[in-house]
Design a protein around this motif. Structure first.
Motif, mmCIF file in Angstrom:
data_model
loop_
_atom_site.group_PDB
_atom_site.id
_atom_site.type_symbol
_atom_site.label_atom_id
_atom_site.label_comp_id
_atom_site.label_asym_id
_atom_site.label_seq_id
_atom_site.Cartn_x
_atom_site.Cartn_y
_atom_site.Cartn_z
ATOM 1 N N TYR A 43 0.819 -1.227 0.000
ATOM 2 C CA TYR A 43 0.000 0.000 0.000
ATOM 3 C C TYR A 43 0.849 1.273 0.000
ATOM 4 C CZ TYR A 43 -4.429 -2.461 0.513
ATOM 5 O OH TYR A 43 -5.542 -3.237 0.287
ATOM 6 N N THR A 74 1.535 -6.627 -7.190
ATOM 7 C CA THR A 74 1.087 -6.107 -8.488
ATOM 8 C C THR A 74 1.810 -6.808 -9.626
ATOM 9 O OG1 THR A 74 0.803 -3.955 -7.415
ATOM 10 C CG2 THR A 74 0.659 -4.012 -9.812
ATOM 11 N N GLU A 103 -1.301 -0.371 -11.918
ATOM 12 C CA GLU A 103 -1.364 0.634 -10.859
ATOM 13 C C GLU A 103 -2.031 1.925 -11.335
ATOM 14 O OE1 GLU A 103 -0.422 0.675 -7.645
ATOM 15 O OE2 GLU A 103 0.581 -1.269 -7.445
ATOM 16 N N TYR A 106 -6.086 0.721 -11.852
ATOM 17 C CA TYR A 106 -6.849 0.065 -10.793
ATOM 18 C C TYR A 106 -6.385 0.532 -9.420
ATOM 19 C CZ TYR A 106 -8.286 -3.078 -14.536
ATOM 20 O OH TYR A 106 -8.796 -3.585 -15.701
ATOM 21 N N SER A 107 -7.312 0.457 -8.458
ATOM 22 C CA SER A 107 -6.964 0.821 -7.086
ATOM 23 C C SER A 107 -6.184 -0.310 -6.443
ATOM 24 C CB SER A 107 -8.230 1.089 -6.268
ATOM 25 O OG SER A 107 -8.948 -0.131 -6.048
ATOM 26 N N LYS A 108 -5.548 -0.024 -5.316
ATOM 27 C CA LYS A 108 -4.805 -1.046 -4.587
ATOM 28 C C LYS A 108 -5.714 -2.202 -4.177
ATOM 29 C CE LYS A 108 -0.464 0.304 -4.227
ATOM 30 N NZ LYS A 108 0.653 -0.536 -4.697
ATOM 31 N N ASP A 109 -6.901 -1.876 -3.682
ATOM 32 C CA ASP A 109 -7.820 -2.927 -3.253
ATOM 33 C C ASP A 109 -8.238 -3.809 -4.426
ATOM 34 O OD1 ASP A 109 -7.678 -2.099 -0.657
ATOM 35 O OD2 ASP A 109 -9.666 -1.171 -0.602
ATOM 36 N N GLU A 110 -8.447 -3.210 -5.595
ATOM 37 C CA GLU A 110 -8.836 -3.985 -6.769
ATOM 38 C C GLU A 110 -7.698 -4.914 -7.205
ATOM 39 O OE1 GLU A 110 -12.002 -1.077 -9.108
ATOM 40 O OE2 GLU A 110 -9.849 -0.655 -9.267
#
Length: 299
Positions: A43, A74, A103, A106-110
């Motif tokens: 994160y 990732t 990155e 998409y979001s970190k959670d995705e």
């Protein structure tokens, strides 16, 4: 990714590997174990962990090969989606480029959700499938014991799976737990509670499923060995229902071997554990099997 189905000896579907779950439906234990083990700075970075990359490049040049990786979550997700697993500089560069693209879009959670739904857990792809396969429960219900076991598998899926190498899987679990302590996800007390409990019930379902697979493919000797392991695991975990079921299943294997005496002994043990449950149907099935064997004047 591969899609496949596992049937029992009655041709009933007991497992398939197609299931996607949202990040919010995955146990925090598993998420934290994965982050601590695979990418503690997930994160904080933008797809690449430059310190790890520099360290890995130095070690690879020193050793003259590409034995050490530095892939972030990732990067691993990009590889799972688009690339193979060959260890070449070309593939590594492509992996980095794709990771940066992920990155951006998409979001970190995705990204984390996608990773957990596509990673290889010892031939089983995705956390929900792995959770169901190894522990017969949803990923949202994974305990710390179970999550730390699963989180250790992706590093070397064919070697760290408890299905293939129980001792190595348990050693890997210890590493995962120590990393969780180091990264302040759990306390030393939490780790020691897991290691000292020795609740091997979590492996009972693995052995039971293995036995069903061996039965399906007409490998009675391997099936009996797996059922015996399942009985041991469930007994240690103090699960009378599962213990009774696996004793009864092992008895069926002995009937296939025409070893009626052994089958009768196993059914009596199944009966003993079935009496500790409220499962009337199971008790009836076991009693019926005992009566059928005793009708052959075998005791």
């Amino acid at each position: 990714n591969q899609s496949y189905y596992l049937y029992d000896n009655g041709d009933n579907l007991i497992f398939n590997n197609y299931s996607w779950v949202k990040l919010e439906d995955i146990s925090d234990n598993l998420i934290n174990a994965t982050l601590a083990t695979e990418d503690k700075n997930f994160y904080k970075h933008f797809g690449l962990d430059y310190f790890r990359i520099i360290k890995a490049i130095y070690n690879n040049i020193k050793d003259g090969n590409l034995s050490e990786g530095a892939s972030t979550i990732t990067q691993q997700y990009a590889r799972n989606l688009y690339l193979g697993y060959e260890k070449t500089w070309k593939r590594k560069i492509e992996e980095i480029i794709l990771a940066l693209e992920l990155e951006v879009h998409y979001s970190k959670d995705e990204i984390l959700e996608g990773y957990l739904n596509t990673i290889n857990y010892g031939g089983v792809y995705g956390i929900e499938n792995a959770s169901l396969y190894y522990f017969n429960k949803s990923a949202s219900l994974l305990s710390l014991e179970e999550a730390s076991m699963l989180a250790g598998i992706p590093q070397s899926p064919s070697n760290n799976s408890p299905l293939y190498n129980e001792e190595r899987a348990l050693n890997r679990q210890k590493i995962v737990l120590s990393l969780m302590v180091k990264n302040k996800y759990i306390s030393n007390e939490d780790m020691n509670n897991v290691l000292n409990t020795n609740d091997y019930n979590l492996l009972g379902y693995v052995n039971s499923n293995t036995a069903k697979a061996h039965t399906k493919f007409e490998e009675p000797e391997k099936a009996l060995k797996s059922y015996s392991s399942a009985v041991k695991n469930y007994t240690q975990g103090e699960s009378p229902l599962k213990t009774a079921q696996n004793y009864a299943a092992a008895a069926d294997i002995m009937v296939e071997f025409n070893n009626i005496d052994k089958a009768h002994t196993l059914l009596l043990k199944a009966q003993k554990y079935a009496r500790k449950t409220d499962n009337v149907n199971l008790m009836h099935q076991i009693n019926t099997k005992i009566s059928q064997l005793e009708a052959l004047d075998v005791k």
